[in-house]
Design an enzyme around this catalytic site. Structure first.
Site, PDB file in Angstrom:
ATOM      1  N   HIS A   1       0.872  -1.192   0.000  1.00 48.20           N
ATOM      2  CA  HIS A   1       0.000   0.000   0.000  1.00 48.20           C
ATOM      3  C   HIS A   1       0.900   1.230   0.000  1.00 48.20           C
ATOM      4  CE1 HIS A   1      -3.007  -2.917   1.910  1.00 48.20           C
ATOM      5  NE2 HIS A   1      -3.390  -2.681   0.667  1.00 48.20           N
TER       6      HIS A   1
ATOM      7  N   HIS B   1       3.120  -3.318   7.007  1.00 46.06           N
ATOM      8  CA  HIS B   1       2.085  -2.315   6.710  1.00 46.06           C
ATOM      9  C   HIS B   1       1.977  -1.339   7.874  1.00 46.06           C
ATOM     10  CE1 HIS B   1      -0.152  -4.466   3.346  1.00 46.06           C
ATOM     11  NE2 HIS B   1       0.730  -5.363   3.739  1.00 46.06           N
TER      12      HIS B   1
ATOM     13  N   GLU C   1       1.292  -5.004  11.088  1.00 48.08           N
ATOM     14  CA  GLU C   1       0.899  -3.595  11.161  1.00 48.08           C
ATOM     15  C   GLU C   1       1.791  -2.938  12.209  1.00 48.08           C
ATOM     16  OE1 GLU C   1      -1.394  -2.304   9.189  1.00 48.08           O
ATOM     17  OE2 GLU C   1      -2.278  -4.149   8.384  1.00 48.08           O
TER      18      GLU C   1
END
Ligand SMILES: O=C(O)CCC(=O)N[C@@H](CCC(=O)O)C(=O)O
Ligand SMILES: [Zn+2]
Length: 344
Positions: free
Chosen positions: A63, A160, A224
């Site tokens: 992303h 991420h 994350e």
């Protein structure tokens, strides 16, 4: 000479200056100890002359706006290129979506992290940059893991950052792996990296980490590392533990992991994923509700198509709520505490 482009040792700069291709592959050596191969833009391999037994993939930027992991990986790559640290494990770095990074956006056309395990080529086919890149990334993972003798430990950490704040700032998604116990060592490696919360997924997905886990038997995770911030605005002190542990892993320094104990980590089980079926899908809770907020049984979480979607378990905690996804995509993951998971 392409290699001269790396004189600054800044692989991210090289990648972002050439977001679609670098042209030909190239390779060079660092001292007598490491062969470096650049397979594509954002794709660099460190092959120690005397490799230890692990094959490690660190991916970031799947992303494009999730910048902290990109900065972290580039720092490690720079330290390796400058020979401040020396890889002792075969290591592949993947900077996932350079076009989206340049754009400062999560995606260009489509969420790349829903396009793995062949989903990139499902109808309508390779029609956008994410689909094309996801297919290439799969090929690089295959080439890397199959490029060494069988029997080695395969590891893939797909890094991420989350769109919203989280009750547990750093957490990992452990892809569904029926018939395989969860790895106590991996969970404690994550904990030592500051990632003290793990979500056990309950079904196959089309994410990058599931691809490596399922197809290559890798110890693979979506990790994350915190909340998303624009490039250059991350407080990198929040990633010191993670960077240190990744460095120890690839340089084969002692990991000094604590023995597994369920009370040292927060373990959740995914109980369901709520997909979007209608354009009018909306959550009932405020847009700034943090990840892991828990709601009681019967609470109306969302509405769509004239139906209410309610909490089914005694309590369910929510992660990654996002109503603005395309129809058919995941809007939220619902969690319950994990009771007696098979961790060995
Ligand atoms: O903050 C969010 O809503 C999304 C953060 C993110 O990109 N998460 C990954 C998780 C992948 C997985 O479920 O393994 C994603 O949505 O792709
Ligand atoms: Zn992400």
């Amino acid at each position: 000479m392409l290699q001269a482009l790396l004189d600054s040792k800044d692989f991210l700069a090289l990648t972002l200056a050439n977001p679609e291709t670098l042209g030909d592959e190239f390779s060079f050596t660092l001292g007598e100890h490491t062969r470096v191969e650049v397979w594509d833009t954002g794709v660099i391999v460190f092959e120690p002359v005397q490799a230890q037994g692990k094959d490690v993939i660190l991916s970031c930027g799947v992303h494009g706006n999730e910048t902290a992991p990109i900065e972290l990986c580039n720092t490690l790559i720079k330290q390796l290129l400058q020979q401040k640290i020396i890889a002792k494990q075969r290591t592949l770095f993947l900077i996932g979506n350079p076009l989206a990074i340049n754009n400062g956006t999560r995606i260009i056309d489509e969420n790349m992290n829903r396009l793995f395990s062949g989903e990139h080529s499902s109808p309508p086919g390779l029609v956008n940059p994410e689909r094309v890149r996801a297919k290439k990334l799969e090929a690089y993972v295959d080439r890397f893991f199959k490029g060494a003798a069988a029997g080695r430990q395969r590891i893939h950490y797909d890094l991420h950052t989350a769109m919203r704040a989280s009750k547990h700032e750093k957490f990992a998604i452990y892809p569904y792996r029926p018939g395989r116990a969860y790895s106590a060592e991996q969970i404690m490696f994550l904990a030592a990296s500051g990632v003290d919360t793990v979500l056990f997924h309950h079904e196959p997905t089309t994410t990058f980490s599931y691809f490596s886990s399922e197809q290559y038997g890798a110890d693979a995770f979506t990790i994350e590392l915190g909340k998303v911030y624009p490039m250059g605005q991350n407080d990198m002190t929040r990633f010191i533990a993670a960077q240190e542990m990744f460095m120890r892993l690839i340089t084969d320094k002692p990991l000094a992991l604590e023995p597994f104990s369920a009370d040292k980590v927060n373990l959740y089980q995914v109980c369901r994923v709520i997909n979007k079926h209608f354009d009018d899908f909306e959550f009932t809770f405020a847009t700034d509700v943090e990840n892991f907020r828990s709601f009681p049984k019967g609470f109306v979480l969302a509405r769509e198509g004239g139906q209410e979607i309610k909490v089914e378990q005694e309590f369910e905690a929510i992660v990654f709520p996002n109503a603005k996804v395309p129809i058919g995509n995941r809007t939220v993951i619902c969690l319950i505490p994990s009771v007696a998971p098979d961790v060995r």
